[in-house]
Design an enzyme around this catalytic site. Structure first.
Site, short mmCIF file in Angstrom:
data_model
loop_
_atom_site.label_atom_id
_atom_site.label_comp_id
_atom_site.label_asym_id
_atom_site.label_seq_id
_atom_site.Cartn_x
_atom_site.Cartn_y
_atom_site.Cartn_z
N TYR A 149 0.83 -1.21 0.00
CA TYR A 149 0.00 0.00 0.00
C TYR A 149 0.87 1.26 0.00
O TYR A 149 0.68 2.15 -0.84
CB TYR A 149 -0.91 -0.02 1.23
N LYS A 179 1.55 4.11 -3.08
CA LYS A 179 1.36 5.55 -2.85
C LYS A 179 2.64 6.32 -3.17
O LYS A 179 2.60 7.41 -3.77
CB LYS A 179 0.95 5.80 -1.41
#
Length: 217
Positions: free
Chosen positions: A123, A127
């Site tokens: 994750y 990003k």
């Protein structure tokens, strides 16, 4: 000078707040919101319902001064890592490229506390990858906002986030500022101030800074 603003992610918690603040801001002449479903009509709002999988390269609504990207999902909602990356990395990058080609000079992006393209966490790595990829497009003004947990009631089910929010709210006095939950309004305020600043700015705004923002809710 009034700005023409492109907003993506207008139906999410942060995007809704960006939309409300932008429509009320005299510095914004027009908000072009790209959405999958229609928004309520409002003065200064041009709502374009699109298929994000088939964005046209030459649409007139790419011709804006600035972009605020508040797109985001979860791997659970997306169904797979590939689908998550398509929404949180590939789509913002495509939008950034098309708007830059249309003349946009400022871009503000919401990512996450701890975002890092070299992270071992998928994750946070995703990003970080989108942050770095958009940075390479050469926007004179480029701001990344990295909030901690966002203090918002979600329409979609996010069990892990819901539990985390309840715990963070209960322990708020004991939590260091960088880990405190953040109001969508504070994030929206930071995004708008970045793209509407008199001179283009390029910076990363970490979560701790958002608690000094003047807009809440």
């Amino acid at each position: 000078m009034s700005s023409r603003l492109l907003l993506v992610g207008a139906t999410g918690a942060v995007g809704q707040s960006v939309l409300g603040q932008a429509l009320a801001d005299p510095r914004v002449a027009r908000v072009v919101a790209l959405t999958r479903r229609p928004l309520a009509a409002a003065d200064k709002l041009s709502n374009v319902v699109v298929d994000f999988d088939r964005l046209p390269d030459d649409a007139p609504w790419w011709q804006v001064d600035a972009v605020v990207c508040a797109l985001g999902t979860t791997q659970r909602a997306a169904g797979s890592r590939e689908n998550f990356a398509a929404v949180d990395r590939d789509l913002p990058l495509r939008i950034a490229r098309l708007a830059r080609a249309g003349g946009a000079t400022r871009f503000a992006l919401v990512t996450s506390l701890g975002a890092d393209a070299a992270s071992g966490n998928f994750y946070l790595r995703t990003k970080g990858q989108v942050e770095d990829a958009i940075r390479q497009l050469g926007y004179p003004g480029y701001t990344v906002v990295r909030p901690s947990l966002i203090d918002a009631d979600r329409v979609e089910s996010r069990p892990g986030e819901t539990f985390g929010l309840k715990l963070a709210r209960a322990l708020d006095p004991l939590i260091p500022r960088r880990w405190k939950v953040v109001k969508p309004g504070a994030i929206a305020h930071a995004l708008l101030e970045a793209v509407l600043a008199p001179e283009p700015v390029s910076r990363v705004i970490e979560s701790a800074e958002l608690h000094t923002a003047t807009a809440g809710g």
